[in-house]
Design a protein around this motif. Structure first.
Motif, short mmCIF file in Angstrom:
data_model
loop_
_atom_site.label_atom_id
_atom_site.label_comp_id
_atom_site.label_asym_id
_atom_site.label_seq_id
_atom_site.Cartn_x
_atom_site.Cartn_y
_atom_site.Cartn_z
N LYS A 1 -9.59 28.38 11.68
CA LYS A 1 -10.45 27.38 11.66
C LYS A 1 -9.73 26.25 11.13
O LYS A 1 -8.94 26.32 10.06
CB LYS A 1 -11.63 27.55 10.48
N ASN A 2 -9.94 24.93 11.87
CA ASN A 2 -9.06 23.87 11.50
C ASN A 2 -7.41 24.04 11.26
O ASN A 2 -7.14 23.56 10.38
CB ASN A 2 -9.85 23.27 10.26
N GLY A 3 -6.81 24.87 12.06
CA GLY A 3 -5.41 25.07 11.97
C GLY A 3 -5.18 26.17 10.90
O GLY A 3 -3.99 26.04 10.31
N GLU A 4 -6.18 26.74 10.29
CA GLU A 4 -6.05 27.83 9.29
C GLU A 4 -6.44 28.91 9.61
O GLU A 4 -7.36 29.14 10.31
CB GLU A 4 -6.58 27.10 7.85
N LEU A 5 -5.75 30.15 8.94
CA LEU A 5 -6.13 31.43 9.12
C LEU A 5 -6.61 32.33 8.15
O LEU A 5 -5.92 32.24 7.01
CB LEU A 5 -4.99 31.93 9.78
N ASP A 6 -7.47 32.98 8.04
CA ASP A 6 -8.20 34.11 7.14
C ASP A 6 -7.14 35.26 7.37
O ASP A 6 -7.48 36.07 8.26
CB ASP A 6 -9.43 34.31 7.30
N LEU A 7 -6.19 35.33 6.76
CA LEU A 7 -5.36 36.53 6.79
C LEU A 7 -5.85 38.02 6.35
O LEU A 7 -5.64 38.87 6.87
CB LEU A 7 -3.94 36.41 5.91
N VAL A 8 -6.67 37.84 5.43
CA VAL A 8 -7.05 39.15 4.73
C VAL A 8 -8.53 39.69 5.80
O VAL A 8 -8.00 40.89 6.08
CB VAL A 8 -7.88 38.74 3.56
N THR B 1 -6.63 31.96 -0.28
CA THR B 1 -6.63 30.56 0.57
C THR B 1 -6.19 30.88 1.81
O THR B 1 -5.29 31.71 2.18
CB THR B 1 -5.48 29.67 -0.05
N PRO B 2 -6.47 30.17 2.83
CA PRO B 2 -6.29 30.32 4.36
C PRO B 2 -4.75 29.85 4.39
O PRO B 2 -4.35 29.24 3.70
CB PRO B 2 -7.37 29.69 5.14
N ALA B 3 -4.14 30.36 5.42
CA ALA B 3 -2.74 30.16 5.62
C ALA B 3 -2.65 28.90 6.92
O ALA B 3 -3.11 29.24 7.91
CB ALA B 3 -1.96 31.34 6.15
N PRO B 4 -2.05 27.90 6.93
CA PRO B 4 -1.64 26.94 8.04
C PRO B 4 -1.00 27.81 8.88
O PRO B 4 0.02 28.69 9.06
CB PRO B 4 -0.92 25.94 7.63
N PHE B 5 -1.49 27.62 10.51
CA PHE B 5 -0.67 28.21 11.58
C PHE B 5 -0.98 27.42 12.91
O PHE B 5 -1.90 26.77 12.85
CB PHE B 5 -1.10 29.44 11.92
#
Length: 397
Positions: A332-339, A375-379
């Motif tokens: 979402k919005n260039g960020e990733l829920d890694l968990v 926190t989400p990770a940028p990708f």
């Protein structure tokens, strides 16, 4: 090599030799038993050592009876344990058992193999019959087990249901009319219980073929699913190769001997080479890893795994042809829920394991750690996700 020598090769002990020789000479098609509790979904290299011996029996024309201990897994084998195993649910057992069929037939001849779940007979035994079966053994006999005796002396609880495990495994031998049972050195007590119970039922006692135990990746404890120090026989070539490369040097000769079936003399020679410093152990380990991958995959897969390993660990490069991973559900919005991604994609078994792996720096995007699981990770699409030491994915959204 005659039939007896073929079977005796690489065993620790046979109880007893003369009985086995008689059975082999009789011309009777023997029923050879091995049991495995589905405590995890993978069979591993430790199982392979025993399964290959079963294949020796099949090559001599005998029938293998492979028992999936779905009922005994409700208790958990106390062999070699310093405390009570956590119980598994029926759902966990059923899920773990699903993969066993395909895995076993990678090694065994399907036409010469019977597969049974021991719930077929154990779940149907009423209390009266259990009392009669249990009356064949004394508490003193059960406490002869080192693991029970050590726990008793140390004041560590032994729960009553654990006493049932060796009796149940022994009854498996009665139920399938086993002529021979295989197991590691830690299973000797259970195999002998099978002999005694068969005698109590006026049956000819089974031969106990005791196999060596393969040590796990830590080089200390036996290879075990519950300890997590194992190499699954269905793991992908890269994971298998990488795990073998992680073993301590003192295990190299042991793995050549027990997994790659090298002779005792060849294994001793390898051990001497390592001790003398004549060759870099890394080279021997590389050949070992290739040989093991080839056993369960192909020669081409082994060569690719070697090249990928060298790229990752020697040249610090990304392997060729890495798998694409669709992450749109977690982006979402260039960020990733890694968990969520790690758990839902099956890369870890739980969200808590995902958080722990992230905190430890075991998850990277374009070789950059993201250590805050909250926190989400940028990708961006095309980035490379690295999970652990050996898994790479090209991100696609």
């Amino acid at each position: 090599m005659d039939a007896f020598e073929k079977i005796k090769n690489k065993t620790v002990e046979i109880i007893n030799d003369d009985e086995l020789k008689e059975k082999l000479k009789s011309g009777k098609k023997l029923r050879v038993k091995l049991g495995a509790d589905p405590t995890a979904p993978d069979l591993h290299l430790g199982h392979y050592v025993v399964l290959r011996k079963l294949r020796d029996f099949q090559e001599l024309g005998h029938t293998v009876v492979f028992i999936i201990g779905d009922f005994t897994a409700l208790i958990g084998d106390p062999s070699g344990r310093s405390k009570t195993r956590p119980p598994l649910t029926r759902e966990q057992i059923k899920e773990n058992a699903k993969t066993y069929f395909d895995q076993v037939f990678r090694i065994l001849d399907k036409d010469k193999t019977e597969i049974h779940f021991n719930s077929e007979w154990l779940s149907k035994i009423d209390l009266e019959k259990w009392i009669r079966i249990s009356s064949k053994f004394t508490v003193a006999r059960i406490l002869e087990r080192d693991d029970f005796l050590n726990r008793y002396k140390s004041g560590i609880p032994i729960f009553f249901h654990e006493f049932f495990y060796p009796v149940m495994q022994a009854y498996d031998s009665v139920a399938i009319k086993a002529d021979i049972e295989l197991g590691g050195t830690d299973q000797k007590f259970n195999l002998m219980m099978g002999r005694r119970l068969q005698e109590a039922f006026d049956m000819e006692p089974q031969i106990a073929v005791i196999m060596p135990i393969l040590r796990g990746l830590d080089g200390v404890k036996k290879m075990s699913k519950s300890l997590g120090n194992y190499v699954g026989i269905t793991e992908d070539a890269d994971s298998m190769f990488g795990k073998i490369m992680s073993i301590p040097d003192e295990l190299i000769a042991e793995y050549y001997f027990l997994v790659l079936n090298k002779s005792e003399d060849e294994a001793k020679e390898i051990e001497e080479i390592i001790k003398s410093g004549k060759e870099n152990p890394m080279n021997l380990k590389m050949e070992l890893a290739k040989g093991i991958v080839e056993l369960f995959h192909s020669k081409n897969d082994a060569l690719k795994a070697e090249e990928n390993f060298k790229k990752i660990f020697s040249k610090k490069e990304i392997p060729d042809d890495i798998e694409e991973l669709d992450v749109s559900k977690f982006a979402k919005n260039g960020e990733l829920d890694l968990v969520g991604l790690l758990f839902e994609s099956g890369l870890v078994k739980s969200k808590s394991e995902a958080r722990r792996l992230i905190k430890q720096g075991g998850v990277k995007i374009n070789d950059k750690k993201h250590i805050d699981p909250r926190t989400p990770a940028p990708f961006k699409t095309g980035d490379v996700l690295k999970v652990g030491k050996r898994k790479f994915f090209k991100l696609k959204s």
